[in-house]
Enzyme design. Structure first.
Site, PDB file in Angstrom:
ATOM      1  N   THR A 195       0.833  -1.212   0.000  1.00 48.75           N
ATOM      2  CA  THR A 195       0.000   0.000   0.000  1.00 48.75           C
ATOM      3  C   THR A 195       0.864   1.257   0.000  1.00 48.75           C
ATOM      4  O   THR A 195       1.985   1.238   0.485  1.00 48.75           O
ATOM      5  CB  THR A 195      -0.882  -0.048   1.265  1.00 48.75           C
ATOM      6  OG1 THR A 195      -1.827  -1.086   1.089  1.00 48.75           O
ATOM      7  CG2 THR A 195      -1.604   1.250   1.541  1.00 48.75           C
ATOM      8  N   GLY A 225     -10.126  -3.385   2.840  1.00 51.48           N
ATOM      9  CA  GLY A 225      -9.148  -3.276   3.934  1.00 51.48           C
ATOM     10  C   GLY A 225      -9.311  -1.996   4.726  1.00 51.48           C
ATOM     11  O   GLY A 225     -10.358  -1.343   4.687  1.00 51.48           O
ATOM     12  N   THR A 246      -0.111   1.054   6.712  1.00 50.94           N
ATOM     13  CA  THR A 246       0.069  -0.090   5.811  1.00 50.94           C
ATOM     14  C   THR A 246       0.268  -1.341   6.650  1.00 50.94           C
ATOM     15  O   THR A 246       0.984  -1.322   7.653  1.00 50.94           O
ATOM     16  CB  THR A 246       1.263   0.091   4.857  1.00 50.94           C
ATOM     17  OG1 THR A 246       1.447  -1.130   4.125  1.00 50.94           O
ATOM     18  CG2 THR A 246       2.550   0.427   5.591  1.00 50.94           C
ATOM     19  N   GLY A 249      -4.771  -5.297   6.995  1.00 49.15           N
ATOM     20  CA  GLY A 249      -5.907  -4.405   7.170  1.00 49.15           C
ATOM     21  C   GLY A 249      -6.920  -4.818   8.213  1.00 49.15           C
ATOM     22  O   GLY A 249      -7.469  -3.976   8.931  1.00 49.15           O
TER      23      GLY A 249
HETATM   24  N1  ASP Z   1      -3.571  -2.395   4.520  1.00 48.33           N
HETATM   25  C1  ASP Z   1      -3.820  -2.933   3.217  1.00 48.33           C
HETATM   26  C2  ASP Z   1      -5.058  -3.790   3.252  1.00 48.33           C
HETATM   27  O1  ASP Z   1      -5.226  -4.554   4.168  1.00 48.33           O
HETATM   28  C3  ASP Z   1      -2.699  -3.793   2.710  1.00 48.33           C
HETATM   29  C4  ASP Z   1      -1.362  -3.111   2.668  1.00 48.33           C
HETATM   30  O2  ASP Z   1      -1.039  -2.291   3.534  1.00 48.33           O
HETATM   31  O3  ASP Z   1      -0.608  -3.428   1.744  1.00 48.33           O
HETATM   32  O4  ASP Z   1      -5.826  -3.715   2.310  1.00 48.33           O
END
Ligand code: ASP
Length: 327
Positions: A195, A225, A246, A249
């Site tokens: 992310t 997420g 990030t 999620g």
């Molecule tokens: N936080 C993001 C999600 O769960 C994933 C990520 O941080 O890459 O959608």
């Protein structure tokens, strides 16, 4: 945990026209995801590619802040730059869903009025962060999802791209592997969260935060997420801080991570650094929530905590730019 105290902090109470010409009372931090990012498994070329991409995104934001631009414009520009880079799991580089599509989530928030805009599960949008901003500025709502969000995008002429634009051989292989394993995977099979996000404090003393993601490889059933959820993956309040997260999620939503940090500052009087330490290094770790975040407070202090092996990150504070990847 990187913590950068803003030596220029007192400048936030000096009117802009009285500040010395060379002062930089603005701060910008960006991330391109956290996870199992180890120097031992990184090639020199890959490291260089990530460093250049982070540097370019940071510059696109600092250029605006330098000339008195708003935190909102800076975080939009920085995230857009990362969305256009296939290295990161957002926009062009978004991961594949179980059905072989790309469903993206994004959100943006401004700290001076607590305005926000989010989109969830959108397909074909070139820059989801632009659409999230349009939700904030051009609709009466704060969160639009799926087909409805895409109709709104068409009505205001937000650019779309064909499926081929989002196709990436590496992401495709990653998805095929996840299908074989019947697993929902966070970006890279080796647990990396790709992310992207940005937080800023501008010369006017205002804060903003933006986050954009393709979510998890092989995700099913319209899984959403933390990134588009205000208070979980994104939050901004001039009175406390601006945050972009990030990580896994589901844990970030349940722990209301971004708002928790703001609350610890507002109600308990914790500093940005103390609040980040408490939430990312203690509370999330206890629950098994892997990941990190970037944060800036009203005085321009920056904090970039992560409880994983690494986090792609860069920041501009106190007149200097930095890019870092590992612990
Ligand atoms: N936080 C993001 C999600 O769960 C994933 C990520 O941080 O890459 O959608």
């Amino acid at each position: 945990m990187d913590f950068i105290s803003n030596a220029e902090a007192t400048e936030c109470i000096i009117p802009i026209y009285l500040r010395p010409m060379n002062s930089t009372p603005f701060t910008l931090a960006i991330h391109g995801g956290a996870g199992t990012i180890l120097q031992s498994t990184m090639t020199a070329e890959k490291e260089q590619a990530y460093t250049s991409a982070l540097h370019a995104a940071l510059q696109s934001g600092t250029r605006l802040l330098e000339s008195g631009g708003t935190a909102l414009d800076a975080v939009t520009a920085a995230v857009e730059s990362l969305e256009n880079c296939p290295l990161f799991n957002a926009g062009k580089g978004s991961v594949f869903t179980h059905d072989g599509r790309h469903e993206m989530d994004a959100s943006i928030m401004t700290g001076h009025n607590l305005a926000s805009g989010s989109v969830a599960g959108v397909t074909g949008i070139r820059n989801p962060i632009r659409l999230a901003r349009a939700v904030m500025e051009q609709s009466e709502h704060v969160l639009l999802a799926g087909k409805g969000a895409e109709s709104f995008a068409r009505s205001i002429l937000v650019p779309f791209e064909e499926e081929a634009y989002f196709h990436d051989a590496f992401r495709h292989a990653q998805w095929q592997q996840a299908l074989l394993d019947d697993k929902v995977v966070l970006d890279h099979t080796e647990k990396k969260f790709g992310t992207v996000g940005a937080v800023a404090r501008d010369v006017h003393g205002h804060l903003a935060a933006a986050t954009s993601t393709g979510g998890m490889t092989n995700k099913k059933w319209g899984r959403i997420g933390d990134s588009p959820i205000v208070g979980a993956g994104t939050y901004a309040n001039d009175a406390t801080c601006a945050i972009s997260c990030t990580g896994h999620g589901e844990f970030f939503i349940q722990s209301v991570v971004a708002y928790d940090i703001s609350c610890l500052m507002e109600y308990k009087g914790l500093t940005l650094q103390e609040a980040c330490e408490e939430v990312v290094m203690k509370k999330l770790v206890e629950r098994g929530g892997e990941g990190g975040l970037i944060a800036v407070d009203g005085r321009g202090n920056v904090c970039l905590p992560f409880n994983s092996d690494g986090m792609y990150r860069a920041w501009h504070a106190g007149n200097q730019s930095h890019v870092a990847i590992y612990k």
